[in-house]
Scaffold this motif. Structure first.
Motif, mmCIF file in Angstrom:
data_model
loop_
_atom_site.group_PDB
_atom_site.id
_atom_site.type_symbol
_atom_site.label_atom_id
_atom_site.label_comp_id
_atom_site.label_asym_id
_atom_site.label_seq_id
_atom_site.Cartn_x
_atom_site.Cartn_y
_atom_site.Cartn_z
ATOM 1 N N ASP A 350 -24.062 -44.244 -11.448
ATOM 2 C CA ASP A 350 -23.143 -43.816 -12.497
ATOM 3 C C ASP A 350 -21.763 -44.403 -12.236
ATOM 4 N N PHE A 351 -21.114 -44.892 -13.298
ATOM 5 C CA PHE A 351 -19.762 -45.433 -13.173
ATOM 6 C C PHE A 351 -18.766 -44.636 -14.017
ATOM 7 N N ALA A 352 -18.983 -44.575 -15.317
ATOM 8 C CA ALA A 352 -18.126 -43.786 -16.217
ATOM 9 C C ALA A 352 -19.022 -42.801 -16.962
ATOM 10 N N THR A 353 -18.782 -41.516 -16.746
ATOM 11 C CA THR A 353 -19.675 -40.493 -17.295
ATOM 12 C C THR A 353 -18.891 -39.445 -18.078
ATOM 13 N N ASP A 354 -19.658 -38.523 -18.672
ATOM 14 C CA ASP A 354 -19.124 -37.321 -19.339
ATOM 15 C C ASP A 354 -18.642 -37.550 -20.761
ATOM 16 N N TRP A 355 -19.135 -38.609 -21.422
ATOM 17 C CA TRP A 355 -18.944 -38.633 -22.872
ATOM 18 C C TRP A 355 -19.812 -37.559 -23.538
ATOM 19 N N LEU A 356 -20.750 -37.019 -22.794
ATOM 20 C CA LEU A 356 -21.485 -35.814 -23.181
ATOM 21 C C LEU A 356 -21.042 -34.719 -22.211
ATOM 22 N N ASP A 357 -20.339 -33.694 -22.734
ATOM 23 C CA ASP A 357 -19.781 -32.710 -21.812
ATOM 24 C C ASP A 357 -20.801 -31.646 -21.439
ATOM 25 N N ASP A 358 -20.393 -30.712 -20.586
ATOM 26 C CA ASP A 358 -21.309 -29.697 -20.065
ATOM 27 C C ASP A 358 -21.814 -28.753 -21.144
ATOM 28 N N ASN A 359 -21.122 -28.693 -22.273
ATOM 29 C CA ASN A 359 -21.554 -27.830 -23.373
ATOM 30 C C ASN A 359 -22.465 -28.552 -24.360
ATOM 31 N N GLY A 360 -22.779 -29.810 -24.058
ATOM 32 C CA GLY A 360 -23.650 -30.574 -24.942
ATOM 33 C C GLY A 360 -22.922 -31.204 -26.110
ATOM 34 N N THR A 361 -21.597 -31.270 -26.044
ATOM 35 C CA THR A 361 -20.811 -31.865 -27.120
ATOM 36 C C THR A 361 -20.574 -33.342 -26.835
ATOM 37 N N VAL A 362 -20.817 -34.172 -27.827
ATOM 38 C CA VAL A 362 -20.619 -35.610 -27.706
ATOM 39 C C VAL A 362 -19.167 -35.933 -28.042
ATOM 40 N N ILE A 363 -18.464 -36.547 -27.102
ATOM 41 C CA ILE A 363 -17.102 -36.979 -27.379
ATOM 42 C C ILE A 363 -17.016 -38.495 -27.504
ATOM 43 N N GLY A 364 -18.136 -39.176 -27.326
ATOM 44 C CA GLY A 364 -18.160 -40.617 -27.492
ATOM 45 C C GLY A 364 -19.512 -41.199 -27.135
ATOM 46 N N ARG A 365 -19.742 -42.435 -27.603
ATOM 47 C CA ARG A 365 -21.006 -43.114 -27.322
ATOM 48 C C ARG A 365 -20.712 -44.586 -27.015
ATOM 49 N N PRO A 366 -20.702 -44.963 -25.737
ATOM 50 C CA PRO A 366 -20.423 -46.361 -25.379
ATOM 51 C C PRO A 366 -21.462 -47.309 -25.977
ATOM 52 N N VAL A 367 -20.993 -48.446 -26.446
ATOM 53 C CA VAL A 367 -21.868 -49.441 -27.069
ATOM 54 C C VAL A 367 -21.871 -50.751 -26.288
ATOM 55 N N ASP A 368 -20.697 -51.379 -26.202
ATOM 56 C CA ASP A 368 -20.633 -52.698 -25.577
ATOM 57 C C ASP A 368 -19.555 -52.699 -24.499
ATOM 58 N N VAL A 369 -19.705 -53.599 -23.534
ATOM 59 C CA VAL A 369 -18.739 -53.729 -22.451
ATOM 60 C C VAL A 369 -18.561 -55.209 -22.142
ATOM 61 N N ILE A 370 -17.301 -55.617 -21.970
ATOM 62 C CA ILE A 370 -17.000 -56.990 -21.586
ATOM 63 C C ILE A 370 -15.944 -56.957 -20.480
ATOM 64 N N VAL A 371 -15.899 -58.023 -19.701
ATOM 65 C CA VAL A 371 -14.840 -58.178 -18.712
ATOM 66 C C VAL A 371 -13.672 -58.882 -19.396
ATOM 67 N N ALA A 372 -12.525 -58.194 -19.455
ATOM 68 C CA ALA A 372 -11.347 -58.771 -20.089
ATOM 69 C C ALA A 372 -10.745 -59.847 -19.191
ATOM 70 N N GLU A 373 -9.860 -60.631 -19.746
ATOM 71 C CA GLU A 373 -9.262 -61.733 -19.005
ATOM 72 C C GLU A 373 -8.389 -61.257 -17.848
ATOM 73 N N ASP A 374 -7.944 -59.980 -17.880
ATOM 74 C CA ASP A 374 -7.139 -59.455 -16.782
ATOM 75 C C ASP A 374 -7.986 -58.752 -15.727
ATOM 76 N N GLY A 375 -9.316 -58.832 -15.849
ATOM 77 C CA GLY A 375 -10.213 -58.243 -14.873
ATOM 78 C C GLY A 375 -10.612 -56.809 -15.154
ATOM 79 N N SER A 376 -10.062 -56.201 -16.182
ATOM 80 C CA SER A 376 -10.471 -54.850 -16.566
ATOM 81 C C SER A 376 -11.751 -54.922 -17.398
ATOM 82 N N LEU A 377 -12.320 -53.751 -17.690
ATOM 83 C CA LEU A 377 -13.449 -53.668 -18.603
ATOM 84 C C LEU A 377 -12.965 -53.134 -19.949
#
Length: 394
Positions: A350-377
């Motif tokens: 696991d790297f980035a978690t909890d877009w689904l919280d402990d109450n079962g509420t969705v606060i987001g749904r990751p789709v795509d990921v790229i490495v930016a030119e500054d080294g971030s995601l």
């Protein structure tokens, strides 16, 4: 509907809408494992390894009040070129552009790079051309004047006969002089009439000389080429209705001519005994290509990228980062996170978690990921309508 002064028709109609929405919510929550979404920023709820920070890079890109099967109305596939971020928004039939002119690591505005498309999804760039995969065709356009708007009359249609329906997202990647196109299946599980479905097709970069590259891939939304070996890796979403834990979703090393099993086999050449019971050959899966990595069933892995930046701790270098869009037909929801895979051991963390919280509420749904030119995601979220930036500040 307002037919009398008492407004009875209006109130009865309103009551009917409320009742129908309540029934839908009850069925979605209890049968499909779908959870309500809430309109919050969400970044403060996300758990990351020590030293990492997540911030909103762009928002107001379209959001959904309810988490439901398939793509939500927000941003999907990402591309960065010359410091500028582009993102497809299929439900709005456009590709947006997110410039950061002041260098504060947040988009200054949401512009329209090109619109009037038919459910655009996959993006790539090569030699002055922006490649865009729509549901029914692949096009390419230019921006030679650099105004962040596709040049008028520059559009070239490369492939114009893509079958529609079913899994409707199309992903395009360019590698060298070749173009790769992923088309998902038309169904949950079936034999396809069009060999390009549930497969990856390879063409010349101008869309000519197309042939099926690999088959048995039910829905490979994410594709990425290894930056050193040039090998093609892809996610694959397994079929539904075999229970909470079958079949596993997959990461595949996609090689030319290989059959990865769907609809007859999955995982390490395991027979799908629920499909086509007329098959008597016990060795039907023997010549299929097994998955490289099995993932929790119904996690819905989509975008993926190899980390080749220079700002994360050394242990992440070369790892494969994968977005889990999240389950919809699992009794206990799963996914809604980003994982990293150590390519030496193939261990999933696991790297980035909890877009689904402990109450079962969705606060987001990751789709795509790229490495930016500054080294971030950079990470797109089609449910919250955002693009996030994850960086290391330890």
């Amino acid at each position: 509907m307002l037919k009398d002064s008492s407004g009875r028709s209006f109130w009865w109609s309103l009551l009917l809408v409320i009742v129908l929405m309540s029934i839908f919510a009850f069925i979605a929550y209890n049968y499909f494992g779908v959870r309500p979404s809430v309109g919050v920023d969400g970044t403060g709820e996300i758990s990351l390894p020590p030293g990492f920070v997540i911030e909103t890079y762009a928002d107001d890109l379209g959001n959904s009040l309810v988490s439901y099967p398939g793509p939500d109305p927000g941003p999907r596939m990402l591309l960065q070129q010359n410091g500028v971020v582009y993102v497809s928004i299929p439900n709005r039939n456009l590709v947006a552009v997110l410039p950061d002119r002041d260098g504060d690591k947040r988009a200054d505005e949401v512009g329209v790079f090109i619109s009037g498309l038919n459910y655009p999804h996959g993006l790539d760039y090569s030699d002055g051309w922006f490649y865009i995969a729509e549901e029914d065709q692949v096009i390419r356009v230019r921006d030679d004047d650099g105004d962040l708007v596709a040049d008028a009359n520059s559009t070239e249609i490369l492939i114009d006969d893509i079958p529609g329906g079913g899994h409707s997202t199309r992903t395009v990647k360019v590698n060298g002089s070749s173009l790769y196109l992923s088309i998902g299946s038309s169904c949950n599980v079936c034999y396809e009439e069009d060999e390009r479905r549930a497969a990856i097709t390879k063409c010349d970069i101008d869309g000519s000389n197309c042939s099926v590259f690999a088959t048995g891939l039910r829905n490979s939304v994410g594709m990425v080429f290894h930056p050193e070996t040039g090998e093609l890796y892809a996610t694959d979403n397994g079929r539904d209705w075999l229970g909470d834990d079958l079949p596993p979703d997959e990461i595949n090393l996609v090689e030319e001519g290989n059959d990865y099993g769907w609809p007859v086999c999955y995982s390490d050449n395991v027979r799908d005994t629920e499909f086509d019971t007329s098959i008597s050959d016990e060795n039907v899966c023997e010549n299929k290509t097994p998955s490289l990595v099995d993932l929790q069933a119904h996690s819905a892995p989509l975008g993926l990228v190899f980390y080749e930046g220079d700002t994360f701790p050394e242990e992440y270098l070369g790892d494969l980062f994968v977005c889990y869009h999240g389950s919809w037909n699992r009794e206990e929801p799963t996914g809604y996170k980003i994982v990293n895979i150590d390519m030496d051991t193939l261990v999933v963390n696991d790297f980035a978690t909890d877009w689904l919280d402990d109450n079962g509420t969705v606060i987001g749904r990751p789709v795509d990921v790229i490495v930016a030119e500054d080294g971030s995601l950079l990470v797109s979220d089609d449910n919250a309508g955002k693009v996030y930036r994850i960086y290391y500040a330890g």
